[in-house]
Write a protein that holds these residues in place. Structure first.
Motif, PDB file in Angstrom:
ATOM      1  N   ARG A 284      30.289  41.420  37.077  1.00 42.34           N
ATOM      2  CA  ARG A 284      30.044  41.318  38.770  1.00 42.34           C
ATOM      3  C   ARG A 284      30.508  39.907  38.991  1.00 42.34           C
ATOM      4  NH1 ARG A 284      26.731  44.292  41.565  1.00 42.34           N
ATOM      5  NH2 ARG A 284      25.767  45.192  39.554  1.00 42.34           N
ATOM      6  N   ALA A 285      30.265  38.827  38.283  1.00 45.01           N
ATOM      7  CA  ALA A 285      30.694  37.368  38.425  1.00 45.01           C
ATOM      8  C   ALA A 285      32.275  37.524  38.750  1.00 45.01           C
ATOM      9  CB  ALA A 285      30.074  36.321  37.696  1.00 45.01           C
ATOM     10  N   ALA A 286      33.065  38.153  37.531  1.00 46.12           N
ATOM     11  CA  ALA A 286      34.160  37.887  37.349  1.00 46.12           C
ATOM     12  C   ALA A 286      34.934  38.828  38.591  1.00 46.12           C
ATOM     13  CB  ALA A 286      34.802  38.610  36.076  1.00 46.12           C
ATOM     14  N   ALA A 287      34.400  39.875  39.030  1.00 48.15           N
ATOM     15  CA  ALA A 287      34.803  40.648  39.948  1.00 48.15           C
ATOM     16  C   ALA A 287      34.702  39.934  41.372  1.00 48.15           C
ATOM     17  CB  ALA A 287      34.250  42.002  40.095  1.00 48.15           C
ATOM     18  N   GLN A 288      33.580  39.316  41.549  1.00 44.81           N
ATOM     19  CA  GLN A 288      33.383  38.664  42.803  1.00 44.81           C
ATOM     20  C   GLN A 288      34.397  37.400  42.785  1.00 44.81           C
ATOM     21  OE1 GLN A 288      31.041  39.360  45.290  1.00 44.81           O
ATOM     22  NE2 GLN A 288      32.154  37.763  46.451  1.00 44.81           N
ATOM     23  N   ARG A 289      34.673  36.768  41.703  1.00 41.37           N
ATOM     24  CA  ARG A 289      35.509  35.547  41.895  1.00 41.37           C
ATOM     25  C   ARG A 289      37.009  36.168  42.164  1.00 41.37           C
ATOM     26  NH1 ARG A 289      39.029  34.600  37.709  1.00 41.37           N
ATOM     27  NH2 ARG A 289      40.386  32.527  37.877  1.00 41.37           N
ATOM     28  N   MET A 290      37.375  37.289  41.852  1.00 44.98           N
ATOM     29  CA  MET A 290      38.696  37.731  42.179  1.00 44.98           C
ATOM     30  C   MET A 290      38.692  38.380  43.257  1.00 44.98           C
ATOM     31  SD  MET A 290      40.658  40.519  39.710  1.00 44.98           S
ATOM     32  CE  MET A 290      40.438  39.397  38.364  1.00 44.98           C
ATOM     33  N   VAL A 291      37.628  38.950  43.926  1.00 38.11           N
ATOM     34  CA  VAL A 291      37.867  39.492  45.261  1.00 38.11           C
ATOM     35  C   VAL A 291      37.642  38.447  46.398  1.00 38.11           C
ATOM     36  CG1 VAL A 291      37.058  41.880  44.780  1.00 38.11           C
ATOM     37  CG2 VAL A 291      35.486  39.993  45.535  1.00 38.11           C
ATOM     38  N   ALA A 292      36.934  37.335  46.137  1.00 35.84           N
ATOM     39  CA  ALA A 292      36.785  36.082  47.015  1.00 35.84           C
ATOM     40  C   ALA A 292      38.237  35.629  47.298  1.00 35.84           C
ATOM     41  CB  ALA A 292      35.896  35.161  46.465  1.00 35.84           C
ATOM     42  N   GLY A 293      39.025  35.489  46.430  1.00 36.92           N
ATOM     43  CA  GLY A 293      40.572  35.088  46.671  1.00 36.92           C
ATOM     44  C   GLY A 293      40.635  33.671  46.769  1.00 36.92           C
ATOM     45  N   LYS A 294      39.734  32.739  46.483  1.00 36.15           N
ATOM     46  CA  LYS A 294      39.574  31.410  46.490  1.00 36.15           C
ATOM     47  C   LYS A 294      40.406  30.803  45.240  1.00 36.15           C
ATOM     48  CE  LYS A 294      35.147  31.009  48.815  1.00 36.15           C
ATOM     49  NZ  LYS A 294      33.932  30.603  48.671  1.00 36.15           N
ATOM     50  N   ASP A 295      40.350  31.417  44.009  1.00 35.66           N
ATOM     51  CA  ASP A 295      40.924  30.816  42.969  1.00 35.66           C
ATOM     52  C   ASP A 295      42.348  31.485  42.663  1.00 35.66           C
ATOM     53  OD1 ASP A 295      39.040  29.148  42.612  1.00 35.66           O
ATOM     54  OD2 ASP A 295      37.863  30.416  41.303  1.00 35.66           O
ATOM     55  N   PRO A 296      43.717  31.090  42.490  1.00 30.45           N
ATOM     56  CA  PRO A 296      44.721  31.748  42.093  1.00 30.45           C
ATOM     57  C   PRO A 296      44.619  32.683  40.929  1.00 30.45           C
ATOM     58  CG  PRO A 296      44.829  29.655  41.334  1.00 30.45           C
ATOM     59  CD  PRO A 296      43.759  29.296  42.146  1.00 30.45           C
ATOM     60  N   ILE A 297      44.930  33.897  40.887  1.00 33.17           N
ATOM     61  CA  ILE A 297      44.863  34.664  39.729  1.00 33.17           C
ATOM     62  C   ILE A 297      46.096  35.080  39.297  1.00 33.17           C
ATOM     63  CG2 ILE A 297      44.040  37.191  38.995  1.00 33.17           C
ATOM     64  CD1 ILE A 297      41.841  35.233  39.846  1.00 33.17           C
ATOM     65  N   LEU A 299      48.875  37.129  36.777  1.00 35.34           N
ATOM     66  CA  LEU A 299      49.132  38.396  36.286  1.00 35.34           C
ATOM     67  C   LEU A 299      48.623  38.734  34.833  1.00 35.34           C
ATOM     68  CD1 LEU A 299      52.770  38.802  37.731  1.00 35.34           C
ATOM     69  CD2 LEU A 299      50.773  39.889  38.936  1.00 35.34           C
ATOM     70  N   SER A 300      48.780  37.585  34.195  1.00 31.79           N
ATOM     71  CA  SER A 300      48.538  37.745  32.567  1.00 31.79           C
ATOM     72  C   SER A 300      46.963  37.907  32.666  1.00 31.79           C
ATOM     73  CB  SER A 300      48.800  36.589  31.913  1.00 31.79           C
ATOM     74  OG  SER A 300      48.380  35.393  32.302  1.00 31.79           O
ATOM     75  N   GLU A 301      46.089  37.480  33.614  1.00 31.41           N
ATOM     76  CA  GLU A 301      44.696  37.719  33.810  1.00 31.41           C
ATOM     77  C   GLU A 301      44.271  39.167  34.226  1.00 31.41           C
ATOM     78  OE1 GLU A 301      43.838  33.025  34.747  1.00 31.41           O
ATOM     79  OE2 GLU A 301      43.536  34.651  36.362  1.00 31.41           O
ATOM     80  N   LEU A 302      45.103  40.133  34.513  1.00 30.17           N
ATOM     81  CA  LEU A 302      44.751  41.302  35.149  1.00 30.17           C
ATOM     82  C   LEU A 302      44.782  42.220  34.036  1.00 30.17           C
ATOM     83  CD1 LEU A 302      46.975  41.295  38.220  1.00 30.17           C
ATOM     84  CD2 LEU A 302      44.480  40.488  37.900  1.00 30.17           C
ATOM     85  N   GLY A 303      44.879  41.986  32.598  1.00 35.60           N
ATOM     86  CA  GLY A 303      44.631  42.987  31.833  1.00 35.60           C
ATOM     87  C   GLY A 303      45.919  43.717  31.543  1.00 35.60           C
ATOM     88  N   ASP A 304      45.975  44.475  30.198  1.00 36.82           N
ATOM     89  CA  ASP A 304      46.929  45.348  29.916  1.00 36.82           C
ATOM     90  C   ASP A 304      46.507  46.696  29.581  1.00 36.82           C
ATOM     91  OD1 ASP A 304      49.444  46.401  28.840  1.00 36.82           O
ATOM     92  OD2 ASP A 304      49.011  45.471  26.775  1.00 36.82           O
ATOM     93  N   PRO A 305      46.797  47.842  30.468  1.00 42.90           N
ATOM     94  CA  PRO A 305      47.564  47.597  31.781  1.00 42.90           C
ATOM     95  C   PRO A 305      46.979  46.798  32.714  1.00 42.90           C
ATOM     96  CG  PRO A 305      46.804  49.719  31.658  1.00 42.90           C
ATOM     97  CD  PRO A 305      46.303  49.100  30.214  1.00 42.90           C
ATOM     98  N   PRO A 306      47.613  46.073  33.535  1.00 40.65           N
ATOM     99  CA  PRO A 306      46.950  45.108  34.592  1.00 40.65           C
ATOM    100  C   PRO A 306      46.432  46.180  35.673  1.00 40.65           C
ATOM    101  CG  PRO A 306      49.222  45.315  34.947  1.00 40.65           C
ATOM    102  CD  PRO A 306      49.143  46.239  33.592  1.00 40.65           C
ATOM    103  N   ARG A 307      44.972  45.574  35.962  1.00 35.30           N
ATOM    104  CA  ARG A 307      44.134  46.340  36.924  1.00 35.30           C
ATOM    105  C   ARG A 307      44.055  45.280  38.156  1.00 35.30           C
ATOM    106  NH1 ARG A 307      41.528  46.266  32.151  1.00 35.30           N
ATOM    107  NH2 ARG A 307      40.471  44.246  32.604  1.00 35.30           N
ATOM    108  N   MET A 308      44.888  45.738  39.057  1.00 32.64           N
ATOM    109  CA  MET A 308      45.442  45.014  40.456  1.00 32.64           C
ATOM    110  C   MET A 308      44.764  45.132  41.467  1.00 32.64           C
ATOM    111  SD  MET A 308      49.484  44.978  40.289  1.00 32.64           S
ATOM    112  CE  MET A 308      50.304  44.466  38.830  1.00 32.64           C
ATOM    113  N   GLY A 309      43.742  46.275  41.521  1.00 30.62           N
ATOM    114  CA  GLY A 309      43.056  46.466  42.946  1.00 30.62           C
ATOM    115  C   GLY A 309      42.189  45.439  43.423  1.00 30.62           C
TER     116      GLY A 309
END
Length: 474
Positions: A284-297, A299-309
Motif C-alpha cells: 500500500r505504501a509503495a502504491a501510494q508513493r507511485m500514485v502521488a506522483g511526487k517522486d520520479p518513477i 521504467l526499470s522500477e515498474l517490474g517485468d512486464p512493466p505495470r504502468m497503471g
C-alpha cells in the motif's frame, strides 16, 4: 735528605700511574658507551621491525578492504539502487569502522550511487523517448481502425454483425487504453482534447474501456450538471479506468466494484471499492508513493512486464493537480481508492440543454419539480442494469474519441438518434414508388439486447464534437 733524582723519579711514576688510571677509566667509559649504543641500536632495530610488520599488516588490511569494497560492497550498493531491500555489507574488519579509511570508502560508495543514478536517468530518458515514438504510431493505427469500425457500425443494421463489430471495437479500445497509458508514463501528453463534459460521463467512459466493465456499479450522488473543465476530462477518465482495472483484476469475477460520486468540501470524490485480496502495508505504501506522483518513477522500477497503471496515475495527478488516495482498505475487504477532483477543475453544464449520455447513471439528487427517471434509489439506471447481461459490450463514452475526429452532430432534443431507413427510388417508368422491403422478423432477446447496445453507442457518439487542437505533444 732525598735526592732530587729520586723525587723526580717518584713524581714521574705517580704521574704515569695517574695517566694510566685516567686512560683506563676513559677506556671503560668508552666501552660502556659503545655497549649502550649497541643496545640502543638493537632497540631501534626491534622498533623498526615492529613498525615494518605493522605497515605490512596495515597494507594487507587495506588491500583486503579495497578488495571487499570492489567485490562485495560496490555490487551490493549498485543492486540496491534498483532494489532498496538489498543490504550493503560494512567493512571487512570491525576495527576499520569509524576510521578515516571507513570514511573514504563511504565516499566511494556515495560517488558510485550518484553516478548510477545519473546513468539510470539518462538510459531511462532514452527509453521513454523511444517508447513515445512507438506508442504514437500505434495509437495512430488504432485510431484509424476505430474510425473504420464506427463506420461499419453505422452502415450495417444486422444485429449479429453489430454485436461482432462492437466486440471488435471494445478490443480496439482496450489496446488504445494500454498504448495511451504507456505514452503517459513516458511523458507524452494525454493526446486528446475535450469540451467540458459531465463528470459522470468521464467516469462511465473510463469504465467502458475495460474488460469486465459490467461488474462496475456507478452510484451518482452529484448535483445534476456537475462537470469537468475541458483539460481535466481525459485525465479523469484515464485515472478512473486504471483504478477500476486494478479493482477488477484483483477481485473475484463474481464480485462487483462499487463507484460512488459524491460532493466533498474541496471538490468531488470518486470512490472505488472492491472486494478483492487487498494489499499489505508495504504494498500500500509503495502504491501510494507511485500514485502521488511526487517522486520520479523510472521504467526499470515498474517490474517485468512493466505495470504502468499506477505510474500513469502519478504522472496525471502531478500534471493536472489531482489527488488519489489508497491509504484506506475497502469496507468489503479489498482496496479503496479515492480520486479527488478539486474545485478549480469543476464546471457546470445545464443538464436540460446538454444532458449526460443515456447510459450514464442519473443523479440521486433531484431539482424542484423534476420527474424521476427510470433510476434505482442509488442512482443507477435500471436500463443500465438490464444491459449488463446483454452479449453486446457497453458502448464507449464520447471522450474515447481522439482529437481531430468529429462525431455526428447532437440531436436537438434528448431523443435517441435514428438511422434513416433506405427506401427505393420511384420507378421512372410508372412514377410509383418501388415496393418497400419486407418487415423484419421478430428479434430474439439476444438480438434485442444487441440492438439496445447499438442505440446506446449511437447516443454516446452523437454528443458534441470534441476539440481538434489536442495532439500528442510534450
Amino acid at each position: 735528605m732525598i735526592e732530587i733524582p729520586d723525587l723526580a723519579a717518584g713524581g714521574l711514576a705517580a704521574g704515569t700511574l695517574s695517566v694510566t688510571l685516567l686512560l683506563g677509566g676513559g677506556l671503560l667509559r668508552s666501552r660502556r658507551h659503545r655497549t649502550q649504543q649497541r643496545a640502543e641500536i638493537e632497540t631501534l632495530r626491534a622498533h623498526l621491525d615492529a613498525a615494518r610488520y605493522e605497515v605490512d599488516r596495515a597494507a594487507q588490511a587495506f588491500a583486503a578492504e579495497v578488495a571487499h569494497l570492489a567485490e562485495k560492497r560496490m555490487p551490493a550498493e549498485a543492486t540496491r539502487a534498483a532494489h532498496p531491500h538489498i543490504q550493503v555489507p560494512g567493512p571487512l574488519r570491525p576495527e576499520v569502522t569509524g576510521t578515516a579509511l571507513d570514511a573514504g570508502m563511504d565516499n566511494v560508495l556515495k560517488g558510485l550511487v550518484t553516478a548510477i543514478a545519473h546513468e539510470r536517468k539518462r538510459v531511462d530518458a532514452a527509453a521513454r523517448a523511444g517508447m513515445r515514438g512507438t506508442t504514437r504510431e500505434i495509437q495512430a493505427g488504432l485510431y484509424r481502425l476505430q474510425d473504420v469500425l464506427r463506420g461499419l457500425q453505422q452502415k450495417y443494421d444486422d444485429p449479429e454483425l453489430a454485436q461482432t463489430l462492437f466486440a471488435l471495437d471494445h478490443e480496439n479500445e482496450q489496446s488504445l487504453r494500454r498504448a495511451q497509458v504507456a505514452a503517459v508514463v513516458c511523458g507524452a501528453w494525454v493526446g486528446l482534447a475535450r469540451e467540458e463534459s459531465h463528470l459522470v460521463d468521464a467516469v462511465t467512459g473510463g469504465q467502458a474501456r475495460l474488460v469486465g466493465y459490467d461488474r462496475v456499479q456507478v452510484h451518482n450522488h452529484l448535483e445534476p450538471g456537475t462537470a469537468l473543465v475541458s483539460h481535466a476530462v481525459e485525465p479523469v477518465a484515464i485515472i478512473v479506468a486504471e483504478l477500476l482495472d486494478n479493482a477488477l483484476r484483483h477481485s473475484a469475477p463474481d464480485t462487483t466494484v462499487a463507484v460512488n460520486l459524491e460532493r466533498a468540501h474541496h471538490g468531488v470524490s470518486v470512490t472505488v471499492d472492491d472486494a478483492g485480496v487487498g494489499m499489505a502495508a508495504d504494498e500500500r505504501a509503495a502504491a501510494q508513493r507511485m500514485v502521488a506522483g511526487k517522486d520520479p518513477i523510472l521504467l526499470s522500477e515498474l517490474g517485468d512486464p512493466p505495470r504502468m497503471g499506477l505510474a500513469a496515475i502519478g504522472q496525471l495527478t502531478r500534471q493536472f493537480d489531482l489527488s488519489v488516495d489508497l491509504s484506506m482498505p475497502s469496507p468489503y475487504g479489498g482496496v479503496r481508492a479515492v480520486l479527488l477532483v478539486k474545485n478549480h477543475l469543476l464546471s457546470h453544464i445545464d443538464p436540460d440543454l446538454h444532458p449526460p449520455a443515456a447510459s450514464a447513471p442519473r443523479s440521486t439528487r433531484r431539482t424542484a419539480g423534476s420527474e424521476p427517471d427510470a433510476a434505482d434509489a442509488d442512482g443507477t439506471l435500471k436500463v443500465h442494469a438490464d444491459v449488463r447481461h446483454a452479449p453486446a459490450p457497453e458502448p464507449r463514452a464520447p471522450y474515447d474519441q481522439p482529437a481531430g475526429h468529429e462525431s455526428d452532430p447532437a440531436p436537438d432534443d434528448d431523443a435517441l438518434p435514428q438511422r434513416r431507413r433506405r427506401v427505393r427510388a420511384e420507378d421512372p417508368a410508372t412514377g410509383t414508388a418501388a415496393p418497400a422491403a419486407p418487415a423484419a422478423p421478430a428479434r430474439t432477446p439476444e438480438e434485442s439486447a444487441a440492438a439496445l447496445g447499438a442505440l446506446q453507442s449511437a447516443t454516446a457518439a452523437a454528443r458534441k464534437a470534441v476539440d481538434t487542437e489536442g495532439t500528442d505533444h510534450r
